[in-house]
Design an enzyme around this catalytic site. Structure first.
Site, mmCIF file in Angstrom:
data_model
loop_
_atom_site.group_PDB
_atom_site.id
_atom_site.type_symbol
_atom_site.label_atom_id
_atom_site.label_comp_id
_atom_site.label_asym_id
_atom_site.label_seq_id
_atom_site.Cartn_x
_atom_site.Cartn_y
_atom_site.Cartn_z
ATOM 1 C CD GLN A 65 -2.663 1.613 0.363
ATOM 2 O OE1 GLN A 65 -3.128 0.726 -0.344
ATOM 3 N NE2 GLN A 65 -2.949 2.886 0.209
ATOM 4 C CD GLU A 66 2.531 3.600 3.888
ATOM 5 O OE1 GLU A 66 2.637 4.545 3.103
ATOM 6 O OE2 GLU A 66 2.012 3.708 5.009
ATOM 7 C CB SER A 67 6.656 1.889 -1.340
ATOM 8 O OG SER A 67 6.941 0.527 -1.024
#
Ligand code: GLU
Length: 489
Positions: A316-318
């Protein structure tokens, strides 16, 4: 009224009228065989046959799960009996066992209530509408109608509704050829198309929606037919007592939203991620995750977390990119802020291991700091929300929930309040003010989705095989798990 009680009533009236007491024994309970429903209730066990597949029944981090399993479990609970699941080797085996004298009483296996099956099974009301879809590999010519099928190498499940549909089509297109296999499941068919081992297959739209996230190259050519209905089934010669009960249950599940929720959870990947998001995830699962999987595992273990949750956060983050950076100054695979990184002892945020370690420490810390009366699994969803929006804003949303008479310890309730933090009418009354709470809801929802997907890919019954093969995830899930490693009954 059950057939049996109707029979008893008629007998009773007749006896009264004639007074022929001699016949009493002939109409007594002893001679009326119990209905299937009565037998199930007497035994206290409902035996259900299904298929082991991501769309029906499998093992996840918490044990048995799957769309069919969850629904049929609720049915057994309603009946007040224990659920006993049996898995069929293939569709022929399923119908054979359903029709055998001491076989399971019900099939809940994602089956189309097709006309060809009427001699083998009595189907319930529909619980899902699905469309049979022709699946091809991206980069090959797209089949757009049934005239494009002859000359192609097509494989479908033996005894499936799709085999039935192709047989019907063959009457119009005699040059059409297809193979039926009883050694594979839908995931195998999709893998074969994904890898170019076959040209085409047919699967139901629900199965594709569930599996698209694992197979980056599979695409829908066209819908072969109109929508059809999935139903549960009892053996063809069976009385209708259990089926009537099933119908009442399914109608209720339709009305009270249970079916809708299960549908969203299991078949909503594409709805949530979009088609492009689903292909992209599948691509990254193969190309990127293997590099970081061991690190996720060891760092999660150190913090007492499920590594798949940590990996889902990293995606989700990167999108699992260690050099990711954003304009807002967050960086690295876990997108840590400078402050968080420092607090977690991260020196170089662009170092994947350090970033994952920092993220793991941080989420574990947040989880620990949440009020004790928030229990799992909500505790995990709250921790994710706080990871994204900060504990202070999350506290505001919980207070709003309380003020509305909702439960501040339930994620389902607090997530309704989070978007209000972006509206002046509401945030002006909170302690910490404006926050993009709607984004937090998406953040948690996406991670839960990735977490679910990773859970299926790494379910326990497949893990031995992965280790043995020294292959990761997608190659391994594409194989049907050996039957002896399936979930025990
Ligand atoms: N729904 C199919 C059937 O009823 C089986 C699963 C599939 O191929 O999608 O035969």
């Amino acid at each position: 009224m059950s057939v049996q009680s109707m029979f008893r009533l008629r007998c009773g009236q007749w006896l009264l009228a004639t007074g022929l007491l001699l016949l009493l024994s002939g109409c007594g309970d002893a001679d009326v065989p119990p209905t299937t429903l009565e037998r199930v209730k007497e035994d206290g066990v409902l035996r259900v046959i299904t298929r082991n597949s991501p769309a029906t029944y499998f093992q996840d981090r918490n044990g048995e799960t799957g769309f069919e399993y969850e629904l049929v479990k609720r049915f057994a609970e309603d009946l007040g009996v224990e659920l006993q699941i049996e898995t069929a080797e293939n569709l022929d085996d399923l119908f054979r066992r359903l029709n055998s004298p001491n076989g399971p009483q019900l099939s809940a296996a994602g089956l189309v209530a097709s006309s060809g099956r009427q001699s083998q099974a009595l189907f319930s009301h529909a619980y899902l509408e699905v469309t049979p879809q022709v699946i091809y590999r991206n980069g090959t010519p797209r089949p757009s109608n049934s005239r494009d099928l002859p000359g192609k190498h097509i494989v479908v499940l033996k005894g499936s509704s799709h085999a039935e549909q192709l047989a019907a089509l063959q009457l119009q297109l005699p040059e059409l050829r297809y193979e039926e296999s009883d050694a594979v499941e839908v995931v195998d068919l999709l893998r074969m198309v994904d890898e170019g081992a076959i040209d085409l297959t047919l699967v139901d739209s629900n199965e594709l929606a569930m599996n698209q996230v694992y197979f980056p190259n599979v695409r829908v050519g066209f819908d072969l037919d109109e929508a059809t209905s999935l139903g549960w089934a009892v053996a063809a010669g069976e009385d209708r007592s259990l089926l009537d009960e099933v119908n009442t249950f399914l109608d209720k599940a339709q009305q009270n939203g249970t079916l809708q929720r299960l549908k969203e959870r299991y078949y909503g990947h594409v709805d949530v991620l979009g088609y492009v998001g689903a292909y992209t995830f599948a691509k990254h699962l193969q190309a990127r995750l293997p590099r970081y999987e061991k690190t996720f595992q060891s760092e999660a273990k150190n913090q007492g977390l499920d590594w798949r949750l940590l990996a889902a956060m990293g995606y989700q983050e990167s999108l699992w990119q260690p050099d990711a950076t954003s304009k807002t100054g967050v960086r690295g695979l876990m997108m840590l802020t400078q402050n968080t990184a420092q607090a977690m002892g991260v020196v170089n945020r662009l170092d994947a291991r350090q970033s994952i370690r920092g993220g793991a420490k941080y989420i574990a810390l947040i989880k620990q700091d949440l009020p004790a009366d928030i229990s799992e699994p909500d505790r995990t969803w709250f921790a994710l929300a706080a990871y994204n929006i900060g504990i202070a804003h999350l506290g505001d949303a919980r207070k709003l929930a309380k003020a509305e008479g909702l439960n501040p310890n339930l994620w389902l309730d607090v997530k309704k309040m989070l978007p209000r933090l972006a509206q002046k009418k509401w945030y002006s009354k909170t302690r910490y003010g404006y926050a993009r709470g709607g984004e937090t809801v998406h953040f948690v929802q996406n991670i839960r989705r990735y977490y679910d997907i990773l859970t299926w890919v790494t379910q326990p019954q497949l893990e031995d095989q992965q280790v043995a093969d020294r292959q990761l995830h997608v190659p391994a899930i594409n194989k049907t798990p050996p039957k002896e490693t399936l979930a025990p009954l």
